[in-house]
Design a protein around this motif. Structure first.
Motif, mmCIF file in Angstrom:
data_model
loop_
_atom_site.group_PDB
_atom_site.id
_atom_site.type_symbol
_atom_site.label_atom_id
_atom_site.label_comp_id
_atom_site.label_asym_id
_atom_site.label_seq_id
_atom_site.Cartn_x
_atom_site.Cartn_y
_atom_site.Cartn_z
ATOM 1 N N TYR A 263 -13.903 26.976 57.689
ATOM 2 C CA TYR A 263 -13.058 27.800 58.565
ATOM 3 C C TYR A 263 -13.113 27.309 60.010
ATOM 4 O O TYR A 263 -12.082 27.184 60.679
ATOM 5 C CB TYR A 263 -13.469 29.269 58.505
ATOM 6 C CG TYR A 263 -12.432 30.182 59.135
ATOM 7 C CD1 TYR A 263 -11.444 30.750 58.355
ATOM 8 C CD2 TYR A 263 -12.439 30.427 60.503
ATOM 9 C CE1 TYR A 263 -10.468 31.566 58.932
ATOM 10 C CE2 TYR A 263 -11.471 31.231 61.088
ATOM 11 C CZ TYR A 263 -10.492 31.800 60.296
ATOM 12 O OH TYR A 263 -9.513 32.589 60.870
ATOM 13 N N ASN A 264 -14.303 27.020 60.483
ATOM 14 C CA ASN A 264 -14.486 26.744 61.905
ATOM 15 C C ASN A 264 -14.081 25.337 62.319
ATOM 16 O O ASN A 264 -14.051 25.035 63.513
ATOM 17 C CB ASN A 264 -15.946 26.990 62.289
ATOM 18 C CG ASN A 264 -16.339 28.442 62.088
ATOM 19 O OD1 ASN A 264 -15.641 29.346 62.519
ATOM 20 N ND2 ASN A 264 -17.449 28.665 61.394
ATOM 21 N N ARG B 26 -10.072 24.200 58.955
ATOM 22 C CA ARG B 26 -8.865 25.000 59.160
ATOM 23 C C ARG B 26 -8.480 25.112 60.627
ATOM 24 O O ARG B 26 -7.290 25.169 60.961
ATOM 25 C CB ARG B 26 -9.064 26.407 58.565
ATOM 26 C CG ARG B 26 -9.073 26.440 57.048
ATOM 27 C CD ARG B 26 -9.445 27.803 56.494
ATOM 28 N NE ARG B 26 -9.314 27.855 55.041
ATOM 29 C CZ ARG B 26 -9.912 28.751 54.267
ATOM 30 N NH1 ARG B 26 -10.698 29.682 54.810
ATOM 31 N NH2 ARG B 26 -9.719 28.729 52.953
ATOM 32 N N THR B 27 -9.455 25.121 61.494
ATOM 33 C CA THR B 27 -9.169 25.357 62.909
ATOM 34 C C THR B 27 -8.499 24.162 63.580
ATOM 35 O O THR B 27 -7.573 24.327 64.383
ATOM 36 C CB THR B 27 -10.464 25.727 63.649
ATOM 37 O OG1 THR B 27 -10.996 26.934 63.079
ATOM 38 C CG2 THR B 27 -10.209 25.956 65.132
ATOM 39 N N LYS C 146 -6.260 32.452 63.881
ATOM 40 C CA LYS C 146 -6.629 33.100 62.613
ATOM 41 C C LYS C 146 -5.399 33.586 61.853
ATOM 42 O O LYS C 146 -5.388 33.610 60.613
ATOM 43 C CB LYS C 146 -7.595 34.261 62.858
ATOM 44 C CG LYS C 146 -7.017 35.461 63.577
ATOM 45 C CD LYS C 146 -8.046 36.571 63.742
ATOM 46 C CE LYS C 146 -7.490 37.766 64.480
ATOM 47 N NZ LYS C 146 -6.301 38.365 63.843
ATOM 48 N N ILE D 266 -3.820 30.500 60.220
ATOM 49 C CA ILE D 266 -4.644 30.109 59.068
ATOM 50 C C ILE D 266 -4.368 31.022 57.877
ATOM 51 O O ILE D 266 -4.199 30.550 56.746
ATOM 52 C CB ILE D 266 -6.137 30.130 59.457
ATOM 53 C CG1 ILE D 266 -6.436 28.996 60.441
ATOM 54 C CG2 ILE D 266 -7.030 30.042 58.225
ATOM 55 C CD1 ILE D 266 -7.798 29.092 61.109
ATOM 56 N N GLU E 224 -3.879 24.614 55.228
ATOM 57 C CA GLU E 224 -4.767 24.722 54.074
ATOM 58 C C GLU E 224 -4.896 23.409 53.312
ATOM 59 O O GLU E 224 -5.969 23.075 52.799
ATOM 60 C CB GLU E 224 -4.299 25.837 53.140
ATOM 61 C CG GLU E 224 -5.369 26.314 52.185
ATOM 62 C CD GLU E 224 -6.630 26.813 52.906
ATOM 63 O OE1 GLU E 224 -7.741 26.463 52.455
ATOM 64 O OE2 GLU E 224 -6.508 27.547 53.914
ATOM 65 N N SER F 44 -7.301 21.262 55.307
ATOM 66 C CA SER F 44 -8.657 21.797 55.189
ATOM 67 C C SER F 44 -9.296 21.380 53.875
ATOM 68 O O SER F 44 -10.452 20.935 53.840
ATOM 69 C CB SER F 44 -8.622 23.324 55.294
ATOM 70 O OG SER F 44 -9.894 23.874 55.031
ATOM 71 N N GLU G 120 -13.899 27.456 50.585
ATOM 72 C CA GLU G 120 -13.976 28.608 51.480
ATOM 73 C C GLU G 120 -15.166 28.536 52.431
ATOM 74 O O GLU G 120 -15.167 29.137 53.499
ATOM 75 C CB GLU G 120 -14.065 29.904 50.667
ATOM 76 C CG GLU G 120 -12.806 30.225 49.859
ATOM 77 C CD GLU G 120 -11.696 30.812 50.711
ATOM 78 O OE1 GLU G 120 -11.908 31.015 51.910
ATOM 79 O OE2 GLU G 120 -10.611 31.043 50.170
ATOM 80 N N SER G 121 -16.193 27.807 52.019
ATOM 81 C CA SER G 121 -17.388 27.684 52.865
ATOM 82 C C SER G 121 -18.091 26.378 52.529
ATOM 83 O O SER G 121 -18.170 25.989 51.358
ATOM 84 C CB SER G 121 -18.326 28.866 52.628
ATOM 85 O OG SER G 121 -19.510 28.739 53.403
#
Length: 452
Positions: A143-144, A147-148, A166, A169, A290, A293, A445-446
């Protein structure tokens, strides 16, 4: 991600002996968990596999053949998810070799000027290095970062500003999820399928409202820049929309893709009015975040899990000429693409692989999974295909699709994806502290990384 290319497992024997209801679920599981050895057996023994759920096409020659026939192998499954109705043409990518697809893809390719690529690479490099510098030696990179960074590109280069990253995203996430991972062959439960589509519907409203407001804002700035005599009218318009602060000067119009569309005058016959400008601006967002990412996350993991390859990639990342490094990234994506297939739906009966011993008649309305990852491992396209070789020709790489529906922003992606990977690989003592977590979905996702 399983990157093994060989296995002693006899997939087709297990498939043939399975109950009819179990056949496609088996195939689905193998595609997601053991794609390369499964595809290898398909290419050798059953290049076109007809399952109860869909038809799989595995050989390079057949893949490129069908992807060049969009009127027969169609993207009709995109249509209800990309806003196509009797009165609304929706987005260009939901059209097959017709006027709107040909016209708007050509126009947008011009707006995404390839002369911008050095600027794009520099923008991505700065955004990436800034995020990593502020992370203090550890980050949940999905995410950080993964995606950012593309969200920053969407804001600054595509021109979708005045909105929190956000939101961008989230809008990209649910659009990608519903269109590409909520189809009949994805085997989602009815409850989960509805949850995905409901979220897609929700963010579509939010995105449409944002695009309308931002279009008025940008149009006002463009007109102000072009016609100074409209100053008072434009100023009042901006103030009424809440974009002006008392006593502040009018903002300067930046050069971004959204503004370029609004600066350009089109004859009425081109049929590229403000509505179509807005639709295409939204399309740039949906396709950028996405997908990038996922590609970046999976390539970083691929390198970290193979120390020798990681060392080679890190050495290449430090060179002034980045071609060798970029080639390593694209070769890695052959093993860990964002999807092992693309999908199409038949508009008519058609015999594929004509004249071969496996020629197959595929009936109209059949869903077809085009196994692009399998095609990239076909020795017809890539010599010694099972070997990791960064010196392969990019023309045989399907990570941006192929034919009329290849990715509109592929040249942007060809700069952004490797540069994002490179900035991470430049970090000292890079390692993962927790593996990639997909949280039972199609996207990373992580992914916990640390360095220093």
């Amino acid at each position: 991600m399983n990157t093994q290319t060989s296995s002693t497992k006899d997939y087709l024997a297990e498939y043939d002996s399975a109950a009819i209801a179990d056949k496609y679920p088996l195939v689905r599981r193998w595609m997601m968990t053991e794609p390369l050895p499964f595809f290898k057996q398909l290419r050798a023994q059953r290049p076109i596999l007809v399952t109860p759920g869909c038809v799989l096409v595995s050989k390079y020659a057949d893949v490129i053949d069908l992807l060049q026939m969009p009127k027969i192998f169609t993207v009709d499954l995109y249509k209800p998810k990309m806003g196509v109705t009797a009165t609304d043409p929706g987005y260009l990518m939901a059209h097959d070799d017709d006027a709107i697809h040909y016209r708007e893809k050509s126009l947008m390719q011009g707006m995404l000027n390839r002369n911008d690529l050095p600027r794009i690479r520099a923008l991505v490099a700065k955004a990436s290095s800034d995020i990593l510098a502020e992370a203090n030696g550890k980050i949940d990179v999905v995410y950080n970062y993964c995606r950012t960074v593309p969200a920053i590109l969407v804001q600054e280069y595509f021109g979708l500003g005045n909105i929190d990253k956000k939101d961008l995203i989230e809008w990209s996430f649910w659009n990608q999820y519903d269109v590409f991972h909520n189809q009949p062959f994805d085997l989602n439960s009815p409850e989960h399928a509805k949850y995905i589509s409901d979220n897609h519907d929700r963010v579509t409203v939010l995105l449409a409202n944002y695009i309308k407001k931002e279009l008025v804002h940008k149009l006002a700035l463009v007109k102000l820049d072009q016609t100074k005599n409209l100053f008072l009218i434009v100023w009042r318009t901006l103030k009424s929309l809440g974009y002006l602060i008392q006593g502040k000067k009018a903002p300067i119009v930046k050069d971004d893709v959204f503004s370029r569309m609004l600066r350009t005058s089109f004859a009425n016959q081109i049929e590229f009015d403000l509505v179509r400008v807005g639709v295409n601006a939204g399309g740039l967002l949906i396709g950028a975040i996405e997908t990038t990412s996922q590609a970046v996350s999976q390539v970083i993991e691929f390198f970290i899990k193979q120390p020798e390859l990681l060392a080679k990639a890190k050495a290449a990342a430090q060179q002034s000429d980045l071609k060798a490094f970029d080639n390593i990234v694209w070769e890695a994506l052959r093993y860990v693409p964002i999807s092992p297939y693309m999908f199409r739906q038949m508009s008519a009966d058609y015999s594929l692989a004509k004249g071969t011993e496996y020629e197959t008649l595929i009936p109209a309305k059949t869903n077809v999974l085009v196994l692009t990852q399998s095609a990239m491992f076909d020795d017809f396209a890539n010599t010694n295909a099972d070997e990791f070789n960064p010196d392969r020709t990019f023309y045989h790489n399907f990570n941006f699709g192929f034919g009329p529906h290849d990715c509109l922003g592929k040249y942007v992606g060809m700069e952004m994806i490797p540069e994002m990977v490179r900035q991470v690989l430049l970090l000292p003592n890079l390692h993962e502290t927790a593996p990639v977590d997909y949280k039972n979905g199609p996207f990373p996702e992580s992914y916990q990384l640390a360095w220093g």
